[in-house]
Design a protein around this motif. Structure first.
Motif: not given
Lengths: 259, 259
Positions: A144, A175-176
């Motif tokens: 990410h 998380d991205k």
């Protein structure tokens, strides 16, 4: 000669650390990359340099990327000095350090080998960025970070940086899809509340391990700690003129004559 | 309980260095002194801390002074952490570091173990001063520093220091009669023009020694370098908020969206 920018890459976790491998992968997309990084982890070394000992460099191949790589016996600051003064045949257009396994936000910038490398490049007038992920795990996920590393580096190549200023970039452990974007911040006022874990060796002699708890004392919403806690990538412009200019007037009222 | 101020003394040249012995002698005139200093020289260590190794402390007696002394296996920053969190039973009123054998003016503040100890105390909100003499010689003469060390420390005890600020004091290598007084300064912009002395070991393998020449690039007459070159004791208020606040506005104009 290549028209691509020349990029010097280093870190403080050592040349085989997953964080620097991720950084090299991204830099290969935007420039000609030369890596000069420590042959072993150097975390917590601050701005150490090697003055009473010799330095060794070894040309190495670690993966199949296009970069040229050198493993160095010194500290991150040594790696930058050696890279610029000994290894590269021209001045790099950018120096990037990291991606560090662990936060270098707020007060951690002072202890950071990652940032000492960026600052060392800054001394030389080279635009420089330190990248860190708020995850100390050796097998941390850097996926990410990659697109942000790329756009931040491209921005620095395009705009340059103020003289005497380097960037301290930290990524939240998310998380991205959960990252809200990039936030320009100031360094938060924070503390390590240290404790020493006192133990005894088999001969009954005391020794200590440094442990501690990080405490953010700063309620501001313009700080790196706030940004990271709220899902942003934090970017702090960081300077190495440490003069507290605001104190000069007051100090000039003191009486230094011998009593 | 003594009404005298409690003073924590450390340095980076090691507990037996003549510079710290001179500092202890002066501090004994103004307070109750506890020394926690490295058991061996730590020059060039920057703001290193010991996180992957154990720390050892030994109570020692080195001279006939009234101070209590501990020799420590760690860095100057470790010594301050251990002093404050483990050894002292109350918060010190002052932390002094030095007197360093060698300059910590201008850019040297970044590499300085002496100043890292003062800054570490500053994190804890303890008024702190780093003292350095522009003479690298182990048998340097510290006599001319003593009265200035005393008046500067007394001023800090009397007035306190701005939060987030410690003092970086450097002495010129001069006879006392030739010193013109104390000057409050800003950190000069200077550089080390590094060169690496490349050699071969008996097996034909290259190695390097870091060498270099200090270059003052700053023409200002309000800098520490100017003061020292002109016979003054330089005092620079030094901060550890490294944010380059003046860059934040410009960075907020950058576009960080993925292309």
């Amino acid at each position: 000669m290549s028209k691509k920018p020349l990029i010097l890459v280093t870190n403080d976790d050592g040349i085989t650390a997953p964080g620097v491998r991720a950084l090299i992968e991204v830099m290969n997309l935007i420039g000609d990359v030369v890596v000069v990084a420590p042959d072993s982890p150097q975390s917590g070394m601050g701005h150490a340099i090697t003055i009473n000992s010799t330095l060794h460099i070894e040309k190495v191949t670690i993966d199949k990327g296009n970069q040229e790589e050198y493993s160095c016996s010194g500290t991150p600051a040594d790696c930058v000095k050696l890279g610029v003064k000994q290894i590269l045949d021209r001045r790099p257009d950018l120096c990037v350090s990291g991606i560090n396994h662990g936060s270098n936000s707020s007060i951690n910038v002072i202890y950071s080998g990652t940032m000492s490398a960026a600052i060392e490049a800054g001394f030389e007038g080279i635009p420089a960025i330190g990248f860190s992920l708020c995850d100390y795990n050796w097998s941390a996920n850097f996926e990410h970070c990659k697109s942000y590393v790329k756009t931040i580096a491209e921005n620095v190549l395009k705009h340059g940086l103020d003289s005497g200023t380097v960037l301290n970039v930290n990524f939240p452990k998310l998380d991205k899809k959960d990252i809200k974007g990039v936030k320009i911040c100031r360094q938060a006022k924070a503390n390590w509340e240290e404790e020493f874990d006192k133990r005894q060796n088999p001969n009954g002699k005391d020794y200590y391990w440094l442990t501690g708890k990080f405490v953010n004392l700063d309620n501001g919403e313009d700080t790196d700690e706030w940004a990271l806690a709220n899902g942003y990538v934090s970017v702090v412009p960081t300077q190495f003129d440490l003069t507290a200019h605001h104190s000069i007037q007051e100090l000039n009222t003191w009486d230094f004559n011998e009593k």
